[in-house]
Design a protein around this motif. Structure first.
Motif: not given
Length: 475
Positions: A461, A13-14, A429, A99, A101
Protein backbone atom coordinates in the motif's frame (compact mmCIF):
# COMPACT_ATOMS: atom_id res chain seq x y z
CA UNK A 1 -20.44 28.84 27.55
CA UNK A 2 -19.64 28.90 23.84
CA UNK A 3 -19.17 25.43 22.44
CA UNK A 4 -20.66 23.34 19.71
CA UNK A 5 -22.41 20.01 19.74
CA UNK A 6 -21.75 17.90 16.67
CA UNK A 7 -22.99 14.56 15.45
CA UNK A 8 -20.85 13.21 12.66
CA UNK A 9 -20.61 9.79 11.06
CA UNK A 10 -17.42 9.07 9.08
CA UNK A 11 -17.71 7.60 5.65
CA UNK A 12 -16.14 4.29 4.71
CA UNK A 13 -13.04 5.91 3.23
CA UNK A 14 -10.22 7.67 5.07
CA UNK A 15 -10.18 10.31 2.34
CA UNK A 16 -13.57 11.68 3.28
CA UNK A 17 -12.73 11.15 6.92
CA UNK A 18 -9.99 13.76 6.58
CA UNK A 19 -11.48 16.00 3.89
CA UNK A 20 -13.46 18.19 6.25
CA UNK A 21 -10.40 19.45 8.07
CA UNK A 22 -6.63 19.32 7.84
CA UNK A 23 -6.68 18.03 11.40
CA UNK A 24 -7.24 14.26 11.47
CA UNK A 25 -8.69 14.29 14.97
CA UNK A 26 -11.55 16.61 14.24
CA UNK A 27 -13.99 13.97 13.07
CA UNK A 28 -14.89 11.04 15.24
CA UNK A 29 -16.95 7.88 14.70
CA UNK A 30 -20.23 7.50 16.56
CA UNK A 31 -19.81 6.83 20.25
CA UNK A 32 -22.21 5.29 22.70
CA UNK A 33 -22.56 8.61 24.47
CA UNK A 34 -25.57 10.63 23.27
CA UNK A 35 -23.61 13.85 22.81
CA UNK A 36 -20.11 14.77 21.74
CA UNK A 37 -18.56 18.11 22.51
CA UNK A 38 -16.41 19.15 19.59
CA UNK A 39 -14.31 22.22 19.13
CA UNK A 40 -11.75 23.59 16.67
CA UNK A 41 -8.41 21.80 16.76
CA UNK A 42 -5.03 22.70 15.35
CA UNK A 43 -2.24 20.19 14.86
CA UNK A 44 1.04 22.08 15.09
CA UNK A 45 3.54 20.33 12.83
CA UNK A 46 6.49 22.34 14.03
CA UNK A 47 5.93 22.16 17.77
CA UNK A 48 4.78 18.53 17.77
CA UNK A 49 1.56 18.96 19.64
CA UNK A 50 -2.17 19.02 19.33
CA UNK A 51 -3.87 22.02 20.86
CA UNK A 52 -7.54 22.57 21.43
CA UNK A 53 -8.90 26.07 21.32
CA UNK A 54 -12.25 26.62 22.97
CA UNK A 55 -13.59 30.10 23.58
CA UNK A 56 -15.41 30.26 26.87
CA UNK A 57 -17.13 33.42 28.03
CA UNK A 58 -18.52 31.90 31.20
CA UNK A 59 -19.73 28.65 32.62
CA UNK A 60 -22.62 28.39 35.00
CA UNK A 61 -23.16 25.63 37.54
CA UNK A 62 -26.54 23.85 37.20
CA UNK A 63 -28.01 25.46 40.30
CA UNK A 64 -26.33 28.85 40.25
CA UNK A 65 -25.73 31.90 38.13
CA UNK A 66 -22.20 32.27 39.51
CA UNK A 67 -19.54 31.88 36.80
CA UNK A 68 -17.06 29.04 37.25
CA UNK A 69 -13.34 29.62 36.80
CA UNK A 70 -12.34 27.23 34.00
CA UNK A 71 -8.61 27.94 34.06
CA UNK A 72 -6.10 25.13 34.48
CA UNK A 73 -2.51 25.03 35.66
CA UNK A 74 -0.15 26.84 33.26
CA UNK A 75 2.33 23.99 33.76
CA UNK A 76 -0.22 21.47 32.52
CA UNK A 77 -1.40 23.78 29.75
CA UNK A 78 2.15 23.85 28.40
CA UNK A 79 2.20 20.08 27.93
CA UNK A 80 1.68 18.62 24.48
CA UNK A 81 -0.36 15.45 24.07
CA UNK A 82 1.47 12.42 22.69
CA UNK A 83 1.15 12.34 18.92
CA UNK A 84 1.81 8.58 18.89
CA UNK A 85 -1.28 8.10 21.03
CA UNK A 86 -3.23 10.51 18.84
CA UNK A 87 -2.32 8.63 15.66
CA UNK A 88 -3.13 5.29 17.29
CA UNK A 89 -6.49 6.57 18.49
CA UNK A 90 -7.47 8.01 15.13
CA UNK A 91 -6.46 4.81 13.34
CA UNK A 92 -8.54 2.83 15.81
CA UNK A 93 -11.46 5.17 15.16
CA UNK A 94 -11.17 4.50 11.44
CA UNK A 95 -11.11 0.75 11.98
CA UNK A 96 -14.18 0.98 14.20
CA UNK A 97 -15.84 2.93 11.41
CA UNK A 98 -15.18 0.07 9.00
CA UNK A 99 -12.06 1.38 7.27
CA UNK A 100 -9.41 -1.38 6.85
CA UNK A 101 -6.48 0.62 8.21
CA UNK A 102 -3.16 -1.11 8.85
CA UNK A 103 -1.90 0.24 12.15
CA UNK A 104 1.88 0.59 12.37
CA UNK A 105 1.92 3.45 14.86
CA UNK A 106 1.73 1.85 18.28
CA UNK A 107 4.89 0.92 20.13
CA UNK A 108 3.86 -2.41 21.57
CA UNK A 109 4.61 -6.03 20.63
CA UNK A 110 1.88 -7.89 18.75
CA UNK A 111 2.64 -11.10 20.66
CA UNK A 112 0.64 -12.42 23.59
CA UNK A 113 2.28 -12.38 27.00
CA UNK A 114 4.22 -15.66 27.38
CA UNK A 115 2.05 -18.37 28.94
CA UNK A 116 4.16 -18.85 32.07
CA UNK A 117 3.89 -15.15 32.88
CA UNK A 118 0.16 -15.00 32.24
CA UNK A 119 -0.39 -18.11 34.38
CA UNK A 120 1.48 -16.50 37.26
CA UNK A 121 -0.90 -13.54 37.10
CA UNK A 122 -3.92 -15.80 36.94
CA UNK A 123 -2.69 -17.79 39.91
CA UNK A 124 -2.17 -14.57 41.87
CA UNK A 125 -5.85 -13.76 41.41
CA UNK A 126 -6.99 -17.28 42.26
CA UNK A 127 -4.83 -17.34 45.39
CA UNK A 128 -6.17 -14.00 46.60
CA UNK A 129 -2.98 -12.05 45.98
CA UNK A 130 -5.05 -8.97 45.20
CA UNK A 131 -4.23 -6.46 47.91
CA UNK A 132 -1.95 -3.46 48.17
CA UNK A 133 1.78 -4.10 48.10
CA UNK A 134 4.53 -1.94 49.61
CA UNK A 135 4.93 1.34 47.79
CA UNK A 136 8.32 0.35 46.38
CA UNK A 137 7.11 -3.07 45.24
CA UNK A 138 7.16 -6.52 46.76
CA UNK A 139 10.44 -7.68 48.24
CA UNK A 140 10.19 -10.80 46.08
CA UNK A 141 10.13 -8.79 42.87
CA UNK A 142 12.79 -6.29 43.95
CA UNK A 143 15.15 -9.14 44.84
CA UNK A 144 14.48 -10.70 41.43
CA UNK A 145 15.25 -7.37 39.74
CA UNK A 146 18.51 -7.05 41.70
CA UNK A 147 19.51 -10.54 40.56
CA UNK A 148 18.67 -9.73 36.93
CA UNK A 149 20.66 -6.48 37.00
CA UNK A 150 23.70 -8.19 38.48
CA UNK A 151 23.69 -11.21 36.14
CA UNK A 152 22.67 -9.49 32.90
CA UNK A 153 23.92 -5.93 33.32
CA UNK A 154 26.83 -6.15 35.73
CA UNK A 155 25.09 -3.81 38.16
CA UNK A 156 24.98 -4.28 41.93
CA UNK A 157 21.88 -3.02 43.74
CA UNK A 158 20.04 -3.88 46.92
CA UNK A 159 16.22 -4.09 47.13
CA UNK A 160 16.03 -0.67 48.83
CA UNK A 161 17.59 0.81 45.66
CA UNK A 162 14.75 -0.47 43.45
CA UNK A 163 11.40 1.28 42.93
CA UNK A 164 8.72 -0.69 41.09
CA UNK A 165 6.14 1.48 39.32
CA UNK A 166 3.18 1.31 36.96
CA UNK A 167 5.33 1.17 33.84
CA UNK A 168 8.70 2.58 32.82
CA UNK A 169 7.02 5.84 31.83
CA UNK A 170 6.05 6.50 35.43
CA UNK A 171 9.58 5.56 36.54
CA UNK A 172 11.04 8.09 34.10
CA UNK A 173 8.64 10.87 34.99
CA UNK A 174 9.19 10.50 38.71
CA UNK A 175 12.94 10.60 38.22
CA UNK A 176 12.81 13.79 36.15
CA UNK A 177 10.43 15.52 38.57
CA UNK A 178 12.44 14.44 41.61
CA UNK A 179 15.80 15.60 40.26
CA UNK A 180 15.05 18.80 38.34
CA UNK A 181 14.33 22.26 39.68
CA UNK A 182 12.95 25.32 37.88
CA UNK A 183 15.60 26.64 35.51
CA UNK A 184 17.44 23.34 35.20
CA UNK A 185 18.14 21.96 31.74
CA UNK A 186 17.47 18.41 30.58
CA UNK A 187 19.66 17.31 27.68
CA UNK A 188 17.71 15.15 25.23
CA UNK A 189 19.25 13.68 22.06
CA UNK A 190 16.90 13.84 19.06
CA UNK A 191 15.18 11.88 17.69
CA UNK A 192 13.71 11.29 21.13
CA UNK A 193 10.81 9.43 22.68
CA UNK A 194 7.88 11.85 22.58
CA UNK A 195 7.45 12.07 26.36
CA UNK A 196 10.95 13.18 27.39
CA UNK A 197 10.57 16.92 26.64
CA UNK A 198 7.14 17.01 28.27
CA UNK A 199 8.49 15.34 31.39
CA UNK A 200 11.10 18.10 31.62
CA UNK A 201 8.43 20.76 31.25
CA UNK A 202 6.27 19.14 33.91
CA UNK A 203 9.26 19.46 36.25
CA UNK A 204 9.57 23.18 35.35
CA UNK A 205 12.86 22.37 33.66
CA UNK A 206 13.92 23.30 30.13
CA UNK A 207 14.38 20.57 27.53
CA UNK A 208 17.54 21.13 25.48
CA UNK A 209 17.36 19.14 22.26
CA UNK A 210 20.62 17.71 20.92
CA UNK A 211 20.31 16.97 17.22
CA UNK A 212 21.87 13.89 15.61
CA UNK A 213 22.29 12.81 11.99
CA UNK A 214 20.95 9.82 10.10
CA UNK A 215 24.43 9.41 8.60
CA UNK A 216 25.67 8.74 12.17
CA UNK A 217 22.83 6.31 12.84
CA UNK A 218 21.22 8.99 15.00
CA UNK A 219 23.88 8.56 17.71
CA UNK A 220 24.90 11.49 19.88
CA UNK A 221 28.21 13.15 19.05
CA UNK A 222 30.22 13.49 22.29
CA UNK A 223 31.84 16.76 21.24
CA UNK A 224 28.43 18.26 20.48
CA UNK A 225 27.19 17.10 23.87
CA UNK A 226 30.16 18.74 25.57
CA UNK A 227 29.40 22.04 23.84
CA UNK A 228 25.86 22.10 25.25
CA UNK A 229 26.64 21.45 28.90
CA UNK A 230 26.60 24.39 31.30
CA UNK A 231 25.93 25.13 34.96
CA UNK A 232 22.18 24.64 34.40
CA UNK A 233 22.57 21.13 32.96
CA UNK A 234 21.05 18.68 35.42
CA UNK A 235 20.04 15.57 33.49
CA UNK A 236 21.09 13.78 30.30
CA UNK A 237 18.56 11.27 28.97
CA UNK A 238 19.88 8.31 26.98
CA UNK A 239 17.71 5.64 25.37
CA UNK A 240 19.42 2.55 23.96
CA UNK A 241 18.13 0.70 22.05
CA UNK A 242 16.33 3.80 20.90
CA UNK A 243 12.72 4.65 20.35
CA UNK A 244 12.16 5.84 17.61
CA UNK A 245 15.32 4.98 15.67
CA UNK A 246 16.31 1.52 16.87
CA UNK A 247 19.89 2.75 17.23
CA UNK A 248 22.09 1.03 19.82
CA UNK A 249 24.92 2.92 21.50
CA UNK A 250 28.15 0.92 21.29
CA UNK A 251 30.16 0.64 24.49
CA UNK A 252 33.01 2.77 23.17
CA UNK A 253 30.70 5.69 22.42
CA UNK A 254 29.06 5.41 25.84
CA UNK A 255 32.52 5.51 27.40
CA UNK A 256 33.27 8.76 25.55
CA UNK A 257 29.99 10.21 26.80
CA UNK A 258 30.81 9.05 30.33
CA UNK A 259 34.17 10.85 30.15
CA UNK A 260 32.30 14.07 29.45
CA UNK A 261 29.65 13.52 32.11
CA UNK A 262 32.36 12.81 34.67
CA UNK A 263 33.67 16.38 34.33
CA UNK A 264 30.38 17.90 35.50
CA UNK A 265 29.52 17.01 39.11
CA UNK A 266 25.95 18.27 38.86
CA UNK A 267 25.06 16.34 35.71
CA UNK A 268 23.13 13.08 36.18
CA UNK A 269 22.07 10.50 33.58
CA UNK A 270 18.69 8.84 33.08
CA UNK A 271 19.35 5.64 31.13
CA UNK A 272 16.17 4.25 29.54
CA UNK A 273 16.89 0.58 28.79
CA UNK A 274 13.35 -0.70 28.20
CA UNK A 275 14.30 -2.26 24.82
CA UNK A 276 17.54 -3.91 26.01
CA UNK A 277 16.50 -7.47 25.10
CA UNK A 278 15.17 -6.56 21.65
CA UNK A 279 18.55 -6.29 20.00
CA UNK A 280 20.02 -7.78 16.83
CA UNK A 281 23.52 -9.23 16.47
CA UNK A 282 26.21 -8.06 16.32
CA UNK A 283 24.90 -5.19 18.46
CA UNK A 284 25.27 -5.59 22.22
CA UNK A 285 23.62 -3.72 25.05
CA UNK A 286 25.68 -1.84 27.62
CA UNK A 287 24.12 -0.37 30.75
CA UNK A 288 25.42 3.15 31.28
CA UNK A 289 25.64 2.64 35.05
CA UNK A 290 28.12 -0.19 34.51
CA UNK A 291 30.77 2.22 33.20
CA UNK A 292 33.48 3.46 35.61
CA UNK A 293 32.18 6.22 37.86
CA UNK A 294 28.67 6.21 36.40
CA UNK A 295 26.80 4.04 38.92
CA UNK A 296 26.74 6.92 41.42
CA UNK A 297 25.09 9.34 38.99
CA UNK A 298 22.91 7.10 36.81
CA UNK A 299 19.23 6.30 37.19
CA UNK A 300 18.44 3.16 35.20
CA UNK A 301 14.88 2.72 33.95
CA UNK A 302 13.62 -0.62 32.70
CA UNK A 303 10.45 -2.68 32.67
CA UNK A 304 8.49 -5.60 31.31
CA UNK A 305 6.33 -4.11 28.56
CA UNK A 306 8.48 -4.54 25.48
CA UNK A 307 10.63 -7.66 25.86
CA UNK A 308 7.96 -9.70 27.65
CA UNK A 309 4.96 -8.36 25.67
CA UNK A 310 3.39 -7.07 28.89
CA UNK A 311 2.29 -3.56 27.87
CA UNK A 312 -1.11 -3.91 29.52
CA UNK A 313 0.30 -5.22 32.79
CA UNK A 314 1.85 -1.78 33.51
CA UNK A 315 5.05 -2.71 35.28
CA UNK A 316 8.40 -0.93 35.25
CA UNK A 317 11.18 -0.08 37.65
CA UNK A 318 13.90 2.37 38.56
CA UNK A 319 17.32 1.37 39.92
CA UNK A 320 19.61 4.00 41.40
CA UNK A 321 21.39 5.16 44.57
CA UNK A 322 19.02 5.40 47.51
CA UNK A 323 19.35 9.18 47.92
CA UNK A 324 17.88 9.59 44.41
CA UNK A 325 15.35 6.78 44.81
CA UNK A 326 13.81 8.15 48.01
CA UNK A 327 12.27 11.31 46.48
CA UNK A 328 10.97 9.25 43.57
CA UNK A 329 9.29 6.98 46.08
CA UNK A 330 7.74 9.96 47.81
CA UNK A 331 6.14 11.08 44.56
CA UNK A 332 4.78 7.59 43.94
CA UNK A 333 3.46 7.26 47.49
CA UNK A 334 1.38 10.41 47.03
CA UNK A 335 0.13 9.55 43.54
CA UNK A 336 -0.40 5.95 42.48
CA UNK A 337 1.21 4.04 45.37
CA UNK A 338 2.52 0.59 44.51
CA UNK A 339 2.06 -1.26 41.24
CA UNK A 340 -0.54 -4.00 40.81
CA UNK A 341 0.06 -7.00 43.06
CA UNK A 342 -1.01 -9.28 40.23
CA UNK A 343 1.39 -7.71 37.76
CA UNK A 344 4.24 -7.99 40.23
CA UNK A 345 3.69 -11.74 40.56
CA UNK A 346 3.76 -11.93 36.77
CA UNK A 347 6.97 -9.88 36.77
CA UNK A 348 8.66 -12.39 39.06
CA UNK A 349 7.67 -15.13 36.61
CA UNK A 350 9.03 -13.09 33.68
CA UNK A 351 12.44 -12.71 35.33
CA UNK A 352 12.40 -16.44 36.06
CA UNK A 353 12.30 -17.34 32.35
CA UNK A 354 16.08 -17.26 32.14
CA UNK A 355 18.85 -14.99 30.92
CA UNK A 356 17.45 -12.29 28.66
CA UNK A 357 13.96 -13.73 28.93
CA UNK A 358 14.92 -17.16 27.73
CA UNK A 359 13.36 -18.91 24.76
CA UNK A 360 10.08 -16.99 25.00
CA UNK A 361 11.81 -13.67 24.33
CA UNK A 362 14.30 -15.02 21.79
CA UNK A 363 11.42 -16.29 19.62
CA UNK A 364 9.90 -12.81 19.56
CA UNK A 365 13.25 -11.14 18.83
CA UNK A 366 13.86 -13.52 15.94
CA UNK A 367 10.48 -12.59 14.46
CA UNK A 368 11.20 -8.87 14.91
CA UNK A 369 14.51 -9.25 13.11
CA UNK A 370 12.87 -11.07 10.20
CA UNK A 371 10.34 -8.26 9.89
CA UNK A 372 13.03 -5.61 10.11
CA UNK A 373 15.03 -7.27 7.34
CA UNK A 374 11.96 -7.43 5.11
CA UNK A 375 11.19 -3.74 5.55
CA UNK A 376 14.81 -2.69 5.04
CA UNK A 377 14.98 -4.57 1.77
CA UNK A 378 11.62 -3.17 0.64
CA UNK A 379 12.38 0.47 1.43
CA UNK A 380 15.79 0.27 -0.16
CA UNK A 381 13.97 -0.45 -3.42
CA UNK A 382 12.32 2.97 -3.25
CA UNK A 383 13.91 6.09 -4.67
CA UNK A 384 14.61 9.07 -2.49
CA UNK A 385 14.52 7.51 0.97
CA UNK A 386 17.33 7.49 3.53
CA UNK A 387 17.53 4.63 5.98
CA UNK A 388 19.45 4.05 9.19
CA UNK A 389 19.48 0.32 9.88
CA UNK A 390 18.08 -0.28 13.37
CA UNK A 391 20.08 -2.53 15.68
CA UNK A 392 17.34 -2.93 18.26
CA UNK A 393 13.73 -2.19 19.27
CA UNK A 394 11.06 -2.62 16.58
CA UNK A 395 11.01 0.64 14.66
CA UNK A 396 12.28 2.06 11.39
CA UNK A 397 12.87 5.81 11.28
CA UNK A 398 12.99 6.66 7.59
CA UNK A 399 13.83 9.97 5.92
CA UNK A 400 11.14 10.78 3.32
CA UNK A 401 11.99 14.48 3.03
CA UNK A 402 12.82 14.23 -0.68
CA UNK A 403 9.08 13.85 -1.29
CA UNK A 404 8.21 17.10 0.48
CA UNK A 405 6.78 19.61 -1.94
CA UNK A 406 4.95 16.95 -3.95
CA UNK A 407 1.48 17.83 -5.18
CA UNK A 408 -1.15 15.10 -4.98
CA UNK A 409 -4.42 15.45 -6.83
CA UNK A 410 -7.34 15.34 -4.44
CA UNK A 411 -5.08 15.71 -1.41
CA UNK A 412 -2.85 18.74 -1.69
CA UNK A 413 0.82 19.34 -0.98
CA UNK A 414 3.09 17.08 1.03
CA UNK A 415 4.71 19.73 3.21
CA UNK A 416 6.19 17.79 6.11
CA UNK A 417 6.10 14.52 8.05
CA UNK A 418 2.60 15.18 9.39
CA UNK A 419 1.07 15.75 5.96
CA UNK A 420 2.98 12.76 4.57
CA UNK A 421 1.54 10.50 7.28
CA UNK A 422 -1.90 11.93 6.61
CA UNK A 423 -1.34 11.11 2.93
CA UNK A 424 -0.34 7.51 3.70
CA UNK A 425 -3.43 7.12 5.86
CA UNK A 426 -5.66 8.82 3.30
CA UNK A 427 -4.42 7.10 0.15
CA UNK A 428 -2.77 3.96 1.49
CA UNK A 429 -4.79 3.25 4.63
CA UNK A 430 -1.58 2.76 6.62
CA UNK A 431 -1.11 4.56 9.96
CA UNK A 432 2.45 5.79 10.66
CA UNK A 433 3.79 8.42 13.08
CA UNK A 434 5.21 11.76 11.88
CA UNK A 435 8.85 12.29 12.72
CA UNK A 436 8.22 15.77 14.07
CA UNK A 437 6.70 14.08 17.13
CA UNK A 438 10.20 12.76 17.84
CA UNK A 439 12.09 15.93 16.98
CA UNK A 440 12.98 15.17 13.33
CA UNK A 441 10.48 16.37 10.76
CA UNK A 442 12.39 14.74 7.88
CA UNK A 443 11.41 11.26 9.02
CA UNK A 444 8.51 8.94 9.70
CA UNK A 445 8.41 6.19 12.32
CA UNK A 446 7.20 2.75 11.30
CA UNK A 447 6.57 0.11 13.93
CA UNK A 448 7.16 -3.44 12.76
CA UNK A 449 5.44 -4.94 15.79
CA UNK A 450 2.99 -6.58 13.39
CA UNK A 451 2.91 -9.89 11.56
CA UNK A 452 5.05 -10.33 8.47
CA UNK A 453 1.95 -10.75 6.31
CA UNK A 454 0.57 -7.46 7.68
CA UNK A 455 3.85 -5.70 6.91
CA UNK A 456 3.87 -7.13 3.40
CA UNK A 457 0.40 -5.75 2.78
CA UNK A 458 1.37 -2.40 4.32
CA UNK A 459 4.46 -2.19 2.12
CA UNK A 460 2.36 -2.83 -0.96
CA UNK A 461 0.00 0.00 0.00
CA UNK A 462 2.86 2.40 0.79
CA UNK A 463 4.48 1.75 -2.59
CA UNK A 464 1.18 2.31 -4.36
CA UNK A 465 0.68 5.58 -2.49
CA UNK A 466 4.20 6.77 -3.30
CA UNK A 467 3.45 6.08 -6.94
CA UNK A 468 0.97 8.95 -6.78
CA UNK A 469 3.76 11.40 -5.93
CA UNK A 470 6.11 13.12 -8.30
CA UNK A 471 9.56 11.63 -8.82
CA UNK A 472 11.65 12.49 -5.75
CA UNK A 473 14.50 14.95 -5.88
CA UNK A 474 18.02 13.56 -5.85
CA UNK A 475 19.42 12.97 -2.36
Amino acid sequence: MEASLSFRRPSSSPSSFFSRSPNPLRSLPDLDAPKILSFPMSWSTKRCHISAEMTVKSALSPDSTTPVDLSVSPRVSSLKPSKTMAITDQATALVQAGVPVIRLAAGEPDFDTPAAIAEAGINAIREGYTRYTPNAGTLELRKAICHKLEVENGLSYTPDQILVSNGAKQSSLQAVVALCSPGDEVLIPAPYWVSYPEMARLADATPVILSTNISDNFLLNPEFLASKINEKSRLLILCSPSNPTGSVYPKKLLEEIADIVRKHPRLLVLSDEIYEHIIYPPAKHTSFASLPGMWERTLTVNGFSKAFAMTGWRLGYLACPKHFLTPCGKIQSQSTSGASSISQKAGVAALGLGYGGGEAVSVMVKAFQERRDFLLKSFKELEGVKISEPQGAFYLFIDFSSYYGSEVEGFGTIKDSESLCRFFLDKGQVALVPGDAFGDDNCVRISYAASLSTLQEAMKKIKEAIGLLRAPAAV
